[in-house]
Each structure stands twice: as structure tokens, then as C-alpha cells.
Design an enzyme around this catalytic site. Sequence first.
Site, PDB file in Angstrom:
ATOM      1  N   ARG A 120       0.818  -1.212   0.000  1.00  0.00           N
ATOM      2  CA  ARG A 120       0.000   0.000   0.000  1.00  0.00           C
ATOM      3  C   ARG A 120       0.855   1.267   0.000  1.00  0.00           C
ATOM      4  NH1 ARG A 120      -3.494  -0.382   4.642  1.00  0.00           N
ATOM      5  NH2 ARG A 120      -4.903  -1.415   3.201  1.00  0.00           N
ATOM      6  N   TYR A 121       1.964   1.217   0.713  1.00  0.00           N
ATOM      7  CA  TYR A 121       2.835   2.386   0.849  1.00  0.00           C
ATOM      8  C   TYR A 121       4.002   2.264  -0.130  1.00  0.00           C
ATOM      9  CZ  TYR A 121       0.359   3.099   5.275  1.00  0.00           C
ATOM     10  OH  TYR A 121      -0.589   3.310   6.232  1.00  0.00           O
ATOM     11  N   ARG A 124       7.289   0.069   1.440  1.00  0.00           N
ATOM     12  CA  ARG A 124       7.213  -1.047   2.373  1.00  0.00           C
ATOM     13  C   ARG A 124       6.021  -1.940   2.090  1.00  0.00           C
ATOM     14  NH1 ARG A 124       5.754   3.781   4.217  1.00  0.00           N
ATOM     15  NH2 ARG A 124       4.303   4.091   5.932  1.00  0.00           N
ATOM     16  N   CYS A 133      -3.389 -17.502  14.758  1.00  0.00           N
ATOM     17  CA  CYS A 133      -2.845 -16.802  15.920  1.00  0.00           C
ATOM     18  C   CYS A 133      -2.940 -17.721  17.135  1.00  0.00           C
ATOM     19  CB  CYS A 133      -3.649 -15.533  16.208  1.00  0.00           C
ATOM     20  SG  CYS A 133      -3.426 -14.244  14.971  1.00  0.00           S
ATOM     21  N   CYS A 137      -8.281 -12.088  18.883  1.00  0.00           N
ATOM     22  CA  CYS A 137      -8.803 -10.819  19.389  1.00  0.00           C
ATOM     23  C   CYS A 137     -10.151 -10.612  18.717  1.00  0.00           C
ATOM     24  CB  CYS A 137      -7.872  -9.673  19.007  1.00  0.00           C
ATOM     25  SG  CYS A 137      -6.143  -9.950  19.443  1.00  0.00           S
ATOM     26  N   CYS A 140     -10.518  -8.335  15.582  1.00  0.00           N
ATOM     27  CA  CYS A 140      -9.458  -8.555  14.576  1.00  0.00           C
ATOM     28  C   CYS A 140      -9.825  -7.948  13.225  1.00  0.00           C
ATOM     29  CB  CYS A 140      -9.190 -10.043  14.406  1.00  0.00           C
ATOM     30  SG  CYS A 140      -7.952 -10.372  13.124  1.00  0.00           S
ATOM     31  N   ARG A 142      -8.379  -8.629  10.517  1.00  0.00           N
ATOM     32  CA  ARG A 142      -8.258  -9.669   9.484  1.00  0.00           C
ATOM     33  C   ARG A 142      -9.073 -10.906   9.827  1.00  0.00           C
ATOM     34  NH1 ARG A 142      -2.582  -8.174   9.578  1.00  0.00           N
ATOM     35  NH2 ARG A 142      -2.669  -6.266   8.386  1.00  0.00           N
ATOM     36  N   ASP A 301     -10.593  -0.559  13.725  1.00  0.00           N
ATOM     37  CA  ASP A 301     -11.084  -0.618  12.342  1.00  0.00           C
ATOM     38  C   ASP A 301     -12.565  -0.984  12.313  1.00  0.00           C
ATOM     39  OD1 ASP A 301      -8.648   0.056  11.223  1.00  0.00           O
ATOM     40  OD2 ASP A 301      -7.991  -2.032  11.034  1.00  0.00           O
ATOM     41  N   ASP A 338      -6.706   4.038  10.573  1.00  0.00           N
ATOM     42  CA  ASP A 338      -6.375   3.400   9.300  1.00  0.00           C
ATOM     43  C   ASP A 338      -7.581   3.678   8.400  1.00  0.00           C
ATOM     44  OD1 ASP A 338      -4.930   1.987   7.431  1.00  0.00           O
ATOM     45  OD2 ASP A 338      -4.570   0.263   8.745  1.00  0.00           O
ATOM     46  N   LYS A 345      -2.626   4.772   7.172  1.00  0.00           N
ATOM     47  CA  LYS A 345      -2.753   5.300   8.535  1.00  0.00           C
ATOM     48  C   LYS A 345      -2.694   6.821   8.512  1.00  0.00           C
ATOM     49  CE  LYS A 345      -0.408   1.221  10.354  1.00  0.00           C
ATOM     50  NZ  LYS A 345      -0.145   0.555   9.062  1.00  0.00           N
TER      51      LYS A 345
END
Length: 378
Positions: A120-121, A124, A133, A137, A140, A142, A301, A338, A345
Site C-alpha cells: 500500500r505504501y 514497504r 494466531c 482478538c 481482529c 483480518r 477498524d 487506518d 494510517k
Amino acid sequence: MHPREHSDLRRRGRGLWADTAESDWDDWNWQLRNRITTLAELESRMSLTREEREGCLFAKDRLALAITPYFFNLIDRENPDCPIRRQVIPRVEESYVNAGESTDPVGEEHTMPVPGLVHRYPDRVLFLATDRCAAYCRYCTRSRLVSNARHYDFHPDYERALRYIGEHPEVRDVLISGGDPLLLSDAKLDHLLGRLRAIPHVEFIRIGTRMPVFAPQRVTPGLCEVLKKHGPVWMSLHVNHPDECTGELFEACERLAFSGTPLGNQSVLLKGVNDDAAVMKRLVQRLLMMRVRPYYLYACDLISGSAHLRAPVEKGVEIIRALRGHTSGYAVPQFVIDAPGGGGKVPVNPEYVDMASLDADLVRMTNFEGREFVYPAR
Ligand SMILES: *Cc1c(COP(=O)(O)O)cnc(C)c1O
């Protein structure tokens, strides 16, 4: 006082698993094998509210339930509002989809040139190394692809991702995340880090992980050797509440730091967890005691079923205001949103400087105490 002796950073030990051999408890694979993953296992350890019980029934179709024994011990089982509990125990509100929410809130799917690689950037990339995981969470971002509850069929293609990075000399920074990359074996991490280090234009490698928070036992001498071998490898942890700062996490951070791994932290602003200036202040101060530099505080998010965990943006600004100047500058994270749909961000800052005054003779500003000052504009 040395932080190691600080009563806030005491070891928690085996707690409810007192009958377990210490050698098992200290083994991260034991922590994974003994995760709480079903409603029955959860109810055998604590009593749930109606909202939680219904949430558990729904979880298998949204985002799996999984909690390591170590992290489960941090829950105050008598308190239905326990901030640790809210992060990992499903609630029925997860089944409500509210306006503006989606399963891919930051538009990662459109910015994946290769499955599992988000570019996206300009300089990076985000390398999604796995879809699993240690624990899940509930907010999450994702959840569409982790835990396999939605049958996303995630197949990160390491070879294609590595080829893409190799063919894009502008990529100087690779962020390995997921899922949790520290679920990979030391041998796999060694291989992946070695392959990335072999790409001449990759200057900066970092790992995003919550594993040390869910199972600090993962930070073994073997892992530290791998990080040291390919270092500097930076690491971003994900600690949301001061109660997560245990002696066990302190020791894991110490091992990581001694292996030459610079440590940062990313928190998510969550209603009923850390949407309180006093709580956040305690968190960031404990992080500094553990050699961890608070990096980002994220607005949550717009993931489907997260409205009950989202705090007003204003609350985040209020928290930053309560930290800046009032505690160590090192302790103050950058609050960001974000941007929905894939804008990246965006920093959200309290206003200390009257930006319109930059065009005048004097810059007008307000300090952390609310007192006014001026500085020549040029
Ligand atoms: C957060 C993020 C990064 C890293 O951003 P930094 O501001 O450098 O920490 C890179 N790629 C994606 C897609 C991200 O979401």
C-alpha cells in the site's frame, strides 16, 4: 527500583493450571495445545454471561474462539466487564453488522499483488506469513482470513511474495505479520528472515506479533538466536491493557531486547478495555519499564460486528492529550485511524499550535497545561 522488582510486573505463574508440570506450562506448544477453544471448555473454567454464551455459539462462523491458558489466567472471572475478557471472549454483538462495517475494513484485498502480500505504501510491504494466531482478538481486522472460520482458504505464497519483493527495488521495509508470524517454527522463521536478508534492497525487517502477550513462553533462547542472527529485526507487540504487563511478559521482552530486537507496541483503542486516560497512562508507563516503546494507538477498524468495542475518536485524542507533557515523551504513541477502504494510517493529533498563525508574525500555541505562548513564525 528495578522494574523486575516492581509489584505491577509480578509473575503470574500457573494459576488455574497449578496441577500442570512447570515444564509443560513453560512450553509454548503446550500453551497452544491446551488452548480453550469451545464453549464447554470455557464454561468449565468460568461462568459466562448470556451475551458471551451466544457469542461463543456464533464464533465458529466468524472468528474462532481460542485463548491460551496463560492469557486466560489474566481474566478476572468474577468481573463481567474485565478488560482482558472483552478482548478474547466472543459476545453476541459480534453477530450484528452495523453501517459502515465490512469484513475488509482497510481494503487489503485490493492492494495484494500476490496472495498474502499487501503493498500500500511506496517503500514497504506487509507480508502475511500465516492465517493463525495463538488466541483471537474479537476486534481482529483480518478476521476474514484468520482462524479459517470463514473458509477464506488463505494460502500465502512465500515464493511469489519473495520474488515480488526481489523485483521491486523500492521495497526497503518488510513487515511480517499475519496471523501471528511467531507461530512459525524457529526453522521456518530462520529461513524466511534469511531469504529477506538476501534481497539487497531490503533494509528494514520487522515482525508484528501478539504471541509474547498470549504466550510469552514462545520467546525461547532458540527464537532469540534466530532474531539475533538476522538482526536487527524490529518487533511490534500488541498490548492493550496494563494487566497484560506481567512478569512473564517482562522477562520475554528482556530476552528479546538482549537479542538486539528493538521493541514497539501497537494498541487498539477499545471501549471498556483501554478507553480511559488513567488506564492508558499506566499501560504506556509499564511498557517503558519493559523496554517497549509505545508506537501506535489505533482507532478500531470498522470490522463487522465491532461496534460494541469501538470508542469515539475524541476519546483517543483526549488520551493523547492526557499523556503528552504529563508523562515521558517516549511513552506517548501516535494515535492513528487506518482510513477505511485503503487510505493508510492517518495521524490524529490534539491541536497545540494554531496552524493559521503560521502565516502571521507569531505562531500561537498552547502547552500541555493549557497555557498560551508565542514563537516567531520566521
Ligand atoms: C501499517 C502498515 C504498514 C506499516 O506502516 P508504518 O506506518 O511504517 O508502521 C505497512 N503496510 C501496511 C499495509 C500497513 O497496514
